[in-house]
Structures are given as C-alpha cells and as structure tokens.
Design a protein around this motif. Structure first.
Motif, PDB file in Angstrom:
ATOM      1  N   GLN A  39       0.849  -1.180   0.000  1.00 26.84           N
ATOM      2  CA  GLN A  39       0.000   0.000   0.000  1.00 26.84           C
ATOM      3  C   GLN A  39       0.885   1.231   0.000  1.00 26.84           C
ATOM      4  O   GLN A  39       1.822   1.336   0.797  1.00 26.84           O
ATOM      5  N   SER A  40       0.606   2.127  -0.907  1.00 31.73           N
ATOM      6  CA  SER A  40       1.311   3.399  -0.942  1.00 31.73           C
ATOM      7  C   SER A  40       0.316   4.511  -0.647  1.00 31.73           C
ATOM      8  O   SER A  40      -0.896   4.309  -0.705  1.00 31.73           O
ATOM      9  N   SER A  41       0.848   5.673  -0.369  1.00 33.97           N
ATOM     10  CA  SER A  41       0.019   6.794   0.052  1.00 33.97           C
ATOM     11  C   SER A  41      -1.033   7.129  -0.995  1.00 33.97           C
ATOM     12  O   SER A  41      -0.719   7.279  -2.174  1.00 33.97           O
ATOM     13  N   GLY A  42      -2.286   7.186  -0.563  1.00 30.09           N
ATOM     14  CA  GLY A  42      -3.367   7.571  -1.450  1.00 30.09           C
ATOM     15  C   GLY A  42      -3.897   6.464  -2.328  1.00 30.09           C
ATOM     16  O   GLY A  42      -4.783   6.699  -3.151  1.00 30.09           O
ATOM     17  N   LYS A  43      -3.360   5.258  -2.173  1.00 30.71           N
ATOM     18  CA  LYS A  43      -3.801   4.139  -3.002  1.00 30.71           C
ATOM     19  C   LYS A  43      -4.391   3.039  -2.143  1.00 30.71           C
ATOM     20  O   LYS A  43      -4.091   2.923  -0.953  1.00 30.71           O
ATOM     21  N   GLU A  44      -5.216   2.210  -2.755  1.00 32.10           N
ATOM     22  CA  GLU A  44      -5.796   1.070  -2.053  1.00 32.10           C
ATOM     23  C   GLU A  44      -4.742  -0.030  -1.877  1.00 32.10           C
ATOM     24  O   GLU A  44      -3.781  -0.127  -2.627  1.00 32.10           O
ATOM     25  N   ARG A  45      -4.984  -0.846  -0.879  1.00 26.06           N
ATOM     26  CA  ARG A  45      -4.087  -1.981  -0.648  1.00 26.06           C
ATOM     27  C   ARG A  45      -4.175  -2.944  -1.833  1.00 26.06           C
ATOM     28  O   ARG A  45      -5.270  -3.242  -2.328  1.00 26.06           O
ATOM     29  N   GLU A  46      -3.023  -3.430  -2.271  1.00 28.81           N
ATOM     30  CA  GLU A  46      -2.950  -4.308  -3.436  1.00 28.81           C
ATOM     31  C   GLU A  46      -2.290  -5.620  -3.057  1.00 28.81           C
ATOM     32  O   GLU A  46      -1.208  -5.638  -2.482  1.00 28.81           O
ATOM     33  N   LEU A  47      -2.928  -6.713  -3.431  1.00 24.07           N
ATOM     34  CA  LEU A  47      -2.341  -8.031  -3.238  1.00 24.07           C
ATOM     35  C   LEU A  47      -1.238  -8.234  -4.275  1.00 24.07           C
ATOM     36  O   LEU A  47      -1.474  -8.074  -5.465  1.00 24.07           O
ATOM     37  N   VAL A  48      -0.043  -8.612  -3.826  1.00 25.41           N
ATOM     38  CA  VAL A  48       1.057  -8.833  -4.763  1.00 25.41           C
ATOM     39  C   VAL A  48       1.542 -10.262  -4.781  1.00 25.41           C
ATOM     40  O   VAL A  48       2.374 -10.617  -5.621  1.00 25.41           O
ATOM     41  N   GLY A  49       1.064 -11.109  -3.888  1.00 22.18           N
ATOM     42  CA  GLY A  49       1.477 -12.506  -3.940  1.00 22.18           C
ATOM     43  C   GLY A  49       0.755 -13.334  -2.905  1.00 22.18           C
ATOM     44  O   GLY A  49       0.517 -12.884  -1.798  1.00 22.18           O
ATOM     45  N   THR A  50       0.424 -14.563  -3.304  1.00 23.25           N
ATOM     46  CA  THR A  50      -0.200 -15.522  -2.404  1.00 23.25           C
ATOM     47  C   THR A  50       0.503 -16.854  -2.568  1.00 23.25           C
ATOM     48  O   THR A  50       0.780 -17.276  -3.692  1.00 23.25           O
ATOM     49  N   ILE A  51       0.771 -17.511  -1.470  1.00 19.31           N
ATOM     50  CA  ILE A  51       1.357 -18.847  -1.520  1.00 19.31           C
ATOM     51  C   ILE A  51       0.553 -19.756  -0.608  1.00 19.31           C
ATOM     52  O   ILE A  51       0.220 -19.395   0.522  1.00 19.31           O
ATOM     53  N   THR A  52       0.196 -20.925  -1.119  1.00 20.27           N
ATOM     54  CA  THR A  52      -0.591 -21.863  -0.328  1.00 20.27           C
ATOM     55  C   THR A  52       0.247 -22.474   0.776  1.00 20.27           C
ATOM     56  O   THR A  52       1.456 -22.267   0.846  1.00 20.27           O
ATOM     57  N   SER A  53      -0.384 -23.257   1.613  1.00 15.99           N
ATOM     58  CA  SER A  53       0.294 -23.805   2.786  1.00 15.99           C
ATOM     59  C   SER A  53       1.509 -24.646   2.418  1.00 15.99           C
ATOM     60  O   SER A  53       2.512 -24.635   3.128  1.00 15.99           O
ATOM     61  N   ASN A  54       1.435 -25.361   1.321  1.00  8.38           N
ATOM     62  CA  ASN A  54       2.583 -26.184   0.931  1.00  8.38           C
ATOM     63  C   ASN A  54       3.315 -25.627  -0.284  1.00  8.38           C
ATOM     64  O   ASN A  54       4.188 -26.290  -0.838  1.00  8.38           O
ATOM     65  N   GLY A  55       2.951 -24.423  -0.690  1.00  8.57           N
ATOM     66  CA  GLY A  55       3.681 -23.766  -1.766  1.00  8.57           C
ATOM     67  C   GLY A  55       3.338 -24.240  -3.153  1.00  8.57           C
ATOM     68  O   GLY A  55       4.004 -23.883  -4.118  1.00  8.57           O
ATOM     69  N   ASP A  56       2.290 -25.049  -3.289  1.00  8.31           N
ATOM     70  CA  ASP A  56       1.962 -25.593  -4.605  1.00  8.31           C
ATOM     71  C   ASP A  56       1.335 -24.581  -5.554  1.00  8.31           C
ATOM     72  O   ASP A  56       1.458 -24.730  -6.760  1.00  8.31           O
ATOM     73  N   THR A  57       0.660 -23.581  -5.013  1.00  8.96           N
ATOM     74  CA  THR A  57      -0.023 -22.612  -5.858  1.00  8.96           C
ATOM     75  C   THR A  57       0.443 -21.217  -5.493  1.00  8.96           C
ATOM     76  O   THR A  57       0.394 -20.850  -4.335  1.00  8.96           O
ATOM     77  N   ILE A  58       0.873 -20.475  -6.475  1.00  9.52           N
ATOM     78  CA  ILE A  58       1.356 -19.122  -6.238  1.00  9.52           C
ATOM     79  C   ILE A  58       0.666 -18.201  -7.230  1.00  9.52           C
ATOM     80  O   ILE A  58       0.624 -18.497  -8.424  1.00  9.52           O
ATOM     81  N   ASN A  59       0.079 -17.136  -6.724  1.00  8.15           N
ATOM     82  CA  ASN A  59      -0.675 -16.222  -7.575  1.00  8.15           C
ATOM     83  C   ASN A  59      -0.071 -14.828  -7.544  1.00  8.15           C
ATOM     84  O   ASN A  59       0.274 -14.327  -6.493  1.00  8.15           O
ATOM     85  N   TYR A  60       0.078 -14.223  -8.696  1.00  8.64           N
ATOM     86  CA  TYR A  60       0.588 -12.869  -8.785  1.00  8.64           C
ATOM     87  C   TYR A  60      -0.324 -12.026  -9.663  1.00  8.64           C
ATOM     88  O   TYR A  60      -0.797 -12.502 -10.688  1.00  8.64           O
ATOM     89  N   PRO A  61      -0.516 -10.771  -9.294  1.00  4.85           N
ATOM     90  CA  PRO A  61      -1.258  -9.902 -10.205  1.00  4.85           C
ATOM     91  C   PRO A  61      -0.383  -9.503 -11.386  1.00  4.85           C
ATOM     92  O   PRO A  61       0.839  -9.633 -11.345  1.00  4.85           O
ATOM     93  N   ASP A  62      -1.003  -9.038 -12.421  1.00  3.53           N
ATOM     94  CA  ASP A  62      -0.273  -8.671 -13.635  1.00  3.53           C
ATOM     95  C   ASP A  62       0.779  -7.600 -13.374  1.00  3.53           C
ATOM     96  O   ASP A  62       1.804  -7.561 -14.047  1.00  3.53           O
TER      97      ASP A  62
END
Length: 116
Positions: A39-62
């Motif tokens: 999150q930067s000043s004046g902007k909404e919070r943005e998801l930049v990465g998710t990792i599952t419990s065992n690391g099998d699935t990783i998601n990134y925004p464009d």
C-alpha cells in the motif's frame, strides 16, 4: 497470539532488487496460506502474492508477474518476497498477511523506496 514481522525493505534504484522476509509466530504456520500486500500513500491496498500452505499454488497480479517471486520455509516459519527489476510504482509499504481464526492479520510492514 499471532505475530507477523516484516523486514528487508529499503532504498533501491530502479531496476534493482530486494528480498523481503516475514517471520510468523503464534500459529501453526505450515497450515496457512500467506499473502503479501502493498500500500502506498493515497492508493488502495494491493495483493502482490499468495502462496498456499505447501507452496503448490502461487498467484501474482499482472502488475508484478514475472518480477516478483514468493516463497516460504515451513521449518523457519518464514515467507519471502523476491522483487526484481523494481520500478518507481513498486514503492510502498509491504505487509505479509494471514487469515487466521476468522480474522485477517498483518504485521507493521516494511517500506520499499525506489529512487535513483
């Protein structure tokens, strides 16, 4: 009580790299998916990465795909965000996040500044 402590932020030039870390305590870390937000000043919070419990699935925004890599160590209870080819627009506070006990929890964050 769950604690998340982020580290590794700092000042980097455009095109540079940083590796952020988050150390978790107070939960059975290996059972939980972990997220990195920014999150930067004046902007909404943005998801930049998710990792599952065992690391099998990783998601990134464009916006970060191909430049950011998330990883985890279930022995050390840590999750990392490797950020390469950093751009001015990547400057923000970065927070690791977990959904635990019906709550969404995050740490105090670590600040990333991108400037020449």
């Amino acid at each position: 009580q769950v604690h998340l402590v982020e580290s590794g932020g700092g000042l980097v030039q455009p095109g540079g790299s940083l590796r952020l870390s988050c150390t978790a305590s107070g939960l059975n870390f290996r059972l939980y998916a972990m997220n990195w937000y920014r999150q930067s000043s004046g902007k909404e919070r943005e998801l930049v990465g998710t990792i599952t419990s065992n690391g099998d699935t990783i998601n990134y925004p464009d916006s970060v795909k191909g430049r950011f890599t998330i990883s985890r160590n279930n022995v050390r209870n840590t999750v990392h965000l490797q950020m390469n080819n950093l751009k001015h627009e990547d400057a923000a506070g970065y927070y690791c996040d977990v959904r635990h006990g019906g709550l969404e929890l995050w740490g105090r964050g670590t600040l990333v500044t991108v400037s020449a």
